[in-house]
Design a protein around this motif. Structure first.
Motif, PDB file in Angstrom:
ATOM      1  N   HIS A   1      40.951 -14.245 -16.522  1.00  0.00           N
ATOM      2  CA  HIS A   1      42.221 -13.692 -16.996  1.00  0.00           C
ATOM      3  C   HIS A   1      42.653 -12.478 -16.185  1.00  0.00           C
ATOM      4  N   ASP A   2      41.690 -11.757 -15.575  1.00  0.00           N
ATOM      5  CA  ASP A   2      42.053 -10.595 -14.776  1.00  0.00           C
ATOM      6  C   ASP A   2      42.137 -10.922 -13.282  1.00  0.00           C
ATOM      7  N   ASP A   3      42.053 -12.191 -12.932  1.00  0.00           N
ATOM      8  CA  ASP A   3      42.196 -12.620 -11.538  1.00  0.00           C
ATOM      9  C   ASP A   3      43.620 -12.318 -11.079  1.00  0.00           C
ATOM     10  N   PRO A   4      43.781 -11.560  -9.988  1.00  0.00           N
ATOM     11  CA  PRO A   4      45.141 -11.249  -9.533  1.00  0.00           C
ATOM     12  C   PRO A   4      45.887 -12.475  -8.982  1.00  0.00           C
ATOM     13  N   ASP A   5      45.182 -13.538  -8.660  1.00  0.00           N
ATOM     14  CA  ASP A   5      45.814 -14.754  -8.143  1.00  0.00           C
ATOM     15  C   ASP A   5      45.192 -15.973  -8.823  1.00  0.00           C
ATOM     16  N   PRO A   6      45.563 -16.245 -10.096  1.00  0.00           N
ATOM     17  CA  PRO A   6      44.943 -17.342 -10.841  1.00  0.00           C
ATOM     18  C   PRO A   6      45.570 -18.707 -10.573  1.00  0.00           C
ATOM     19  N   GLY A   7      46.443 -18.774  -9.580  1.00  0.00           N
ATOM     20  CA  GLY A   7      47.166 -20.007  -9.307  1.00  0.00           C
ATOM     21  C   GLY A   7      46.410 -20.960  -8.401  1.00  0.00           C
ATOM     22  N   PRO A   8      47.035 -22.083  -8.101  1.00  0.00           N
ATOM     23  CA  PRO A   8      46.419 -23.106  -7.265  1.00  0.00           C
ATOM     24  C   PRO A   8      46.180 -22.625  -5.839  1.00  0.00           C
ATOM     25  N   ARG A   9      45.205 -23.240  -5.205  1.00  0.00           N
ATOM     26  CA  ARG A   9      44.838 -22.905  -3.830  1.00  0.00           C
ATOM     27  C   ARG A   9      45.307 -24.009  -2.882  1.00  0.00           C
ATOM     28  N   PRO A  10      45.712 -23.646  -1.692  1.00  0.00           N
ATOM     29  CA  PRO A  10      46.111 -24.660  -0.706  1.00  0.00           C
ATOM     30  C   PRO A  10      44.959 -25.631  -0.430  1.00  0.00           C
ATOM     31  N   GLY A  11      45.307 -26.893  -0.251  1.00  0.00           N
ATOM     32  CA  GLY A  11      44.309 -27.894   0.081  1.00  0.00           C
ATOM     33  C   GLY A  11      43.544 -28.451  -1.109  1.00  0.00           C
ATOM     34  N   HIS A  12      43.849 -27.991  -2.309  1.00  0.00           N
ATOM     35  CA  HIS A  12      43.201 -28.481  -3.524  1.00  0.00           C
ATOM     36  C   HIS A  12      44.112 -29.488  -4.221  1.00  0.00           C
ATOM     37  N   VAL A  13      43.500 -30.309  -5.069  1.00  0.00           N
ATOM     38  CA  VAL A  13      44.233 -31.323  -5.834  1.00  0.00           C
ATOM     39  C   VAL A  13      44.140 -30.945  -7.309  1.00  0.00           C
ATOM     40  N   TYR A  14      45.248 -31.020  -8.022  1.00  0.00           N
ATOM     41  CA  TYR A  14      45.303 -30.586  -9.413  1.00  0.00           C
ATOM     42  C   TYR A  14      45.891 -31.660 -10.323  1.00  0.00           C
ATOM     43  N   ARG A  15      45.522 -31.571 -11.593  1.00  0.00           N
ATOM     44  CA  ARG A  15      46.151 -32.333 -12.657  1.00  0.00           C
ATOM     45  C   ARG A  15      46.694 -31.326 -13.660  1.00  0.00           C
ATOM     46  N   GLU A  16      47.910 -31.571 -14.160  1.00  0.00           N
ATOM     47  CA  GLU A  16      48.491 -30.693 -15.164  1.00  0.00           C
ATOM     48  C   GLU A  16      48.040 -31.138 -16.542  1.00  0.00           C
ATOM     49  N   LEU A  17      47.554 -30.207 -17.346  1.00  0.00           N
ATOM     50  CA  LEU A  17      47.115 -30.496 -18.710  1.00  0.00           C
ATOM     51  C   LEU A  17      48.323 -30.397 -19.636  1.00  0.00           C
ATOM     52  N   VAL A  18      48.514 -31.439 -20.448  1.00  0.00           N
ATOM     53  CA  VAL A  18      49.697 -31.545 -21.293  1.00  0.00           C
ATOM     54  C   VAL A  18      49.279 -31.583 -22.761  1.00  0.00           C
ATOM     55  N   ALA A  19      49.871 -30.713 -23.556  1.00  0.00           N
ATOM     56  CA  ALA A  19      49.628 -30.605 -25.004  1.00  0.00           C
ATOM     57  C   ALA A  19      48.238 -30.027 -25.274  1.00  0.00           C
ATOM     58  N   GLY A  20      47.906 -29.898 -26.537  1.00  0.00           N
ATOM     59  CA  GLY A  20      46.595 -29.370 -26.929  1.00  0.00           C
ATOM     60  C   GLY A  20      46.404 -27.910 -26.553  1.00  0.00           C
ATOM     61  N   PRO A  21      45.179 -27.421 -26.692  1.00  0.00           N
ATOM     62  CA  PRO A  21      44.918 -26.000 -26.508  1.00  0.00           C
ATOM     63  C   PRO A  21      45.048 -25.510 -25.066  1.00  0.00           C
ATOM     64  N   LEU A  22      45.003 -26.400 -24.095  1.00  0.00           N
ATOM     65  CA  LEU A  22      45.071 -25.980 -22.689  1.00  0.00           C
ATOM     66  C   LEU A  22      46.400 -26.368 -22.029  1.00  0.00           C
ATOM     67  N   ASP A  23      47.401 -26.625 -22.849  1.00  0.00           N
ATOM     68  CA  ASP A  23      48.719 -27.057 -22.372  1.00  0.00           C
ATOM     69  C   ASP A  23      49.254 -26.146 -21.274  1.00  0.00           C
ATOM     70  N   GLY A  24      49.685 -26.767 -20.176  1.00  0.00           N
ATOM     71  CA  GLY A  24      50.298 -26.021 -19.089  1.00  0.00           C
ATOM     72  C   GLY A  24      49.354 -25.562 -18.007  1.00  0.00           C
ATOM     73  N   LEU A  25      48.046 -25.591 -18.262  1.00  0.00           N
ATOM     74  CA  LEU A  25      47.103 -25.197 -17.222  1.00  0.00           C
ATOM     75  C   LEU A  25      46.942 -26.311 -16.202  1.00  0.00           C
ATOM     76  N   LEU A  26      46.472 -25.949 -15.026  1.00  0.00           N
ATOM     77  CA  LEU A  26      46.161 -26.921 -13.984  1.00  0.00           C
ATOM     78  C   LEU A  26      44.647 -27.061 -13.879  1.00  0.00           C
ATOM     79  N   LEU A  27      44.175 -28.273 -13.727  1.00  0.00           N
ATOM     80  CA  LEU A  27      42.755 -28.541 -13.558  1.00  0.00           C
ATOM     81  C   LEU A  27      42.509 -28.930 -12.109  1.00  0.00           C
TER      82      LEU A  27
END
Length: 88
Positions: free
Chosen positions: A14-40
């Motif tokens: 939570h205190d990471d100054p850059d908690p976003g995605p990294r170049p060259g990585h592959v993500y899935r968006e989490l939809v609904a539930g307790p983790l809604d909106g986060l990227l995996l």
């Protein structure tokens, strides 16, 4: 891609100054539930793992600390992982 840049990645501190995605990585968006909106970050996952989905640790699900939220590929778009429920 600009939309993904502003998103938080599951597991980032939570205190990471850059908690976003990294170049060259592959993500899935989490939809609904307790983790809604986060990227995996699924970089390096096998096709089988991507079909199965994941049980992700969360303190805000139905089972509180130690519980897991179940997410898997959606029928309409496999890049969106839909919440399937919680488990202890």
């Amino acid at each position: 891609m600009d939309e993904l840049i502003r998103r938080r990645v599951y597991g980032a501190d939570h205190d990471d100054p850059d908690p976003g995605p990294r170049p060259g990585h592959v993500y899935r968006e989490l939809v609904a539930g307790p983790l809604d909106g986060l990227l995996l970050d699924v970089t390096g996952w096998t096709a089988g793992q991507l079909r199965e989905g994941a049980a992700l640790a969360t303190e805000i699900g139905a089972y509180g600390p130690g519980g897991r939220a179940l997410y898997g590929p959606g029928a309409a778009d496999p890049r969106l992982w839909e919440w399937q429920g919680d488990t202890p």
